[in-house]
Design an enzyme around this catalytic site. Sequence first.
Site, PDB file in Angstrom:
ATOM      1  N   ARG A 134      55.910  28.000  39.939  1.00 55.16           N
ATOM      2  CA  ARG A 134      56.722  28.073  38.729  1.00 55.16           C
ATOM      3  C   ARG A 134      55.802  28.317  37.538  1.00 55.16           C
ATOM      4  O   ARG A 134      54.748  27.675  37.407  1.00 55.16           O
ATOM      5  CB  ARG A 134      57.514  26.767  38.556  1.00 55.16           C
ATOM      6  N   SER A 136      57.673  26.852  30.517  1.00 53.67           N
ATOM      7  CA  SER A 136      57.259  26.284  29.241  1.00 53.67           C
ATOM      8  C   SER A 136      57.673  24.823  29.208  1.00 53.67           C
ATOM      9  O   SER A 136      58.532  24.389  29.985  1.00 53.67           O
ATOM     10  CB  SER A 136      57.902  27.044  28.077  1.00 53.67           C
ATOM     11  N   ARG A 157      73.460  38.581  39.006  1.00 53.14           N
ATOM     12  CA  ARG A 157      73.532  37.719  37.809  1.00 53.14           C
ATOM     13  C   ARG A 157      72.393  37.953  36.828  1.00 53.14           C
ATOM     14  O   ARG A 157      72.015  37.055  36.068  1.00 53.14           O
ATOM     15  CB  ARG A 157      73.536  36.232  38.205  1.00 53.14           C
ATOM     16  N   ASP A 168      56.339  23.740  22.544  1.00 49.76           N
ATOM     17  CA  ASP A 168      56.690  22.938  21.372  1.00 49.76           C
ATOM     18  C   ASP A 168      56.168  21.518  21.562  1.00 49.76           C
ATOM     19  O   ASP A 168      55.954  21.086  22.686  1.00 49.76           O
ATOM     20  CB  ASP A 168      58.205  22.943  21.134  1.00 49.76           C
ATOM     21  N   ARG A 221      61.223  37.483  31.321  1.00 45.19           N
ATOM     22  CA  ARG A 221      59.807  37.178  31.535  1.00 45.19           C
ATOM     23  C   ARG A 221      59.375  37.658  32.918  1.00 45.19           C
ATOM     24  O   ARG A 221      58.252  38.117  33.111  1.00 45.19           O
ATOM     25  CB  ARG A 221      59.487  35.699  31.329  1.00 45.19           C
ATOM     26  N   ARG A 227      57.409  33.873  22.368  1.00 47.97           N
ATOM     27  CA  ARG A 227      57.359  33.077  23.601  1.00 47.97           C
ATOM     28  C   ARG A 227      57.028  33.920  24.818  1.00 47.97           C
ATOM     29  O   ARG A 227      56.157  33.595  25.597  1.00 47.97           O
ATOM     30  CB  ARG A 227      58.689  32.355  23.844  1.00 47.97           C
ATOM     31  N   GLY A 285      61.407  30.906  34.212  1.00 41.10           N
ATOM     32  CA  GLY A 285      62.826  30.615  34.042  1.00 41.10           C
ATOM     33  C   GLY A 285      63.602  31.852  33.618  1.00 41.10           C
ATOM     34  O   GLY A 285      64.710  32.113  34.087  1.00 41.10           O
TER      35      GLY A 285
HETATM   36  N1  HPA Z   1      62.887  20.224  26.733  1.00 37.86           N
HETATM   37  C1  HPA Z   1      63.141  20.710  27.933  1.00 37.86           C
HETATM   38  N2  HPA Z   1      62.574  21.803  28.386  1.00 37.86           N
HETATM   39  C2  HPA Z   1      61.707  22.452  27.605  1.00 37.86           C
HETATM   40  C3  HPA Z   1      61.404  21.990  26.344  1.00 37.86           C
HETATM   41  C4  HPA Z   1      62.030  20.820  25.890  1.00 37.86           C
HETATM   42  O1  HPA Z   1      61.810  20.360  24.778  1.00 37.86           O
HETATM   43  N3  HPA Z   1      60.526  22.864  25.793  1.00 37.86           N
HETATM   44  C5  HPA Z   1      60.301  23.813  26.705  1.00 37.86           C
HETATM   45  N4  HPA Z   1      61.013  23.568  27.802  1.00 37.86           N
END
Ligand code: HPA
Length: 237
Positions: free
Chosen positions: A88, A91, A44, A207, A25, A220, A21
């Site tokens: 892709r 995270s 962009r 997370d 990265r 991260r 994303g």
């Molecule tokens: N929500 C949406 N996308 C994410 C999250 C989340 O909690 N953590 C990492 N990507």
Amino acid sequence: MATPHNEAKKGDFAKTVLMPGDPLRAKFVAENFLEDVKCVNTVRNCLGFTGTYKGVPVSVMASGMGMPSIGIYSYELYAFYDVENIIRIGSAGSYTDKLNVLDVVISESAYSDSTFAKYTNGVEEKTLYPSKKINDIAIAKAKELGIDAKVAKVHSADQFYTAPEMGGWQAVKERCQCDCVEMESFALFNNANMLGKNATCMLTISDSFVTSEEIPAEDRQKSFTEMMKLALETAIA
Ligand code: HPA
């Protein structure tokens, strides 16, 4: 040839593109994992690079956050740059005690309430699937590399923040019956299906809604090494 969002020329991208994303990265992957790297897009700041991994051409380009963003970039890579495979590398937040922070996930499916597929090409299904071919390679490569990757159901959400009266993550989990949440895979899988191309998604759990554990922001970018290795080995298989 260029698009409104990509200044690369035809032939600048490899057949396989890894898509994190975050543009930084993408830069990190290019600088640390690829050789003979050339930056092919800066529009962009959605950075794109092409280099080689073990001698095989591989590209890495950011998708931005959310389905509209990955929808644009993946469509253009497939339709205008002859890209065949997009992996892709993202995270996700975990909805289950079976997925812990830093675990690597390979997508089994992507569920979404998004209207992206419906209004892109008339697809009404709420669950879309990655390409079996790449997924099977990824699962086999994970075994070979000794990476304990978990195959899991992914929720592609349009919201990162929700109001408390919506019932919290438990209500969302109840509705979608998924194991973890991110914001892009559903649109990517739809574009791949629509255009006869291949896509899959690998995620590192950043997370957990169950334990409230998370990877600190500064860690991260660099904490995804295992997943990147898996993605690169899958890309050149
Ligand atoms: N929500 C949406 N996308 C994410 C999250 C989340 O909690 N953590 C990492 N990507």
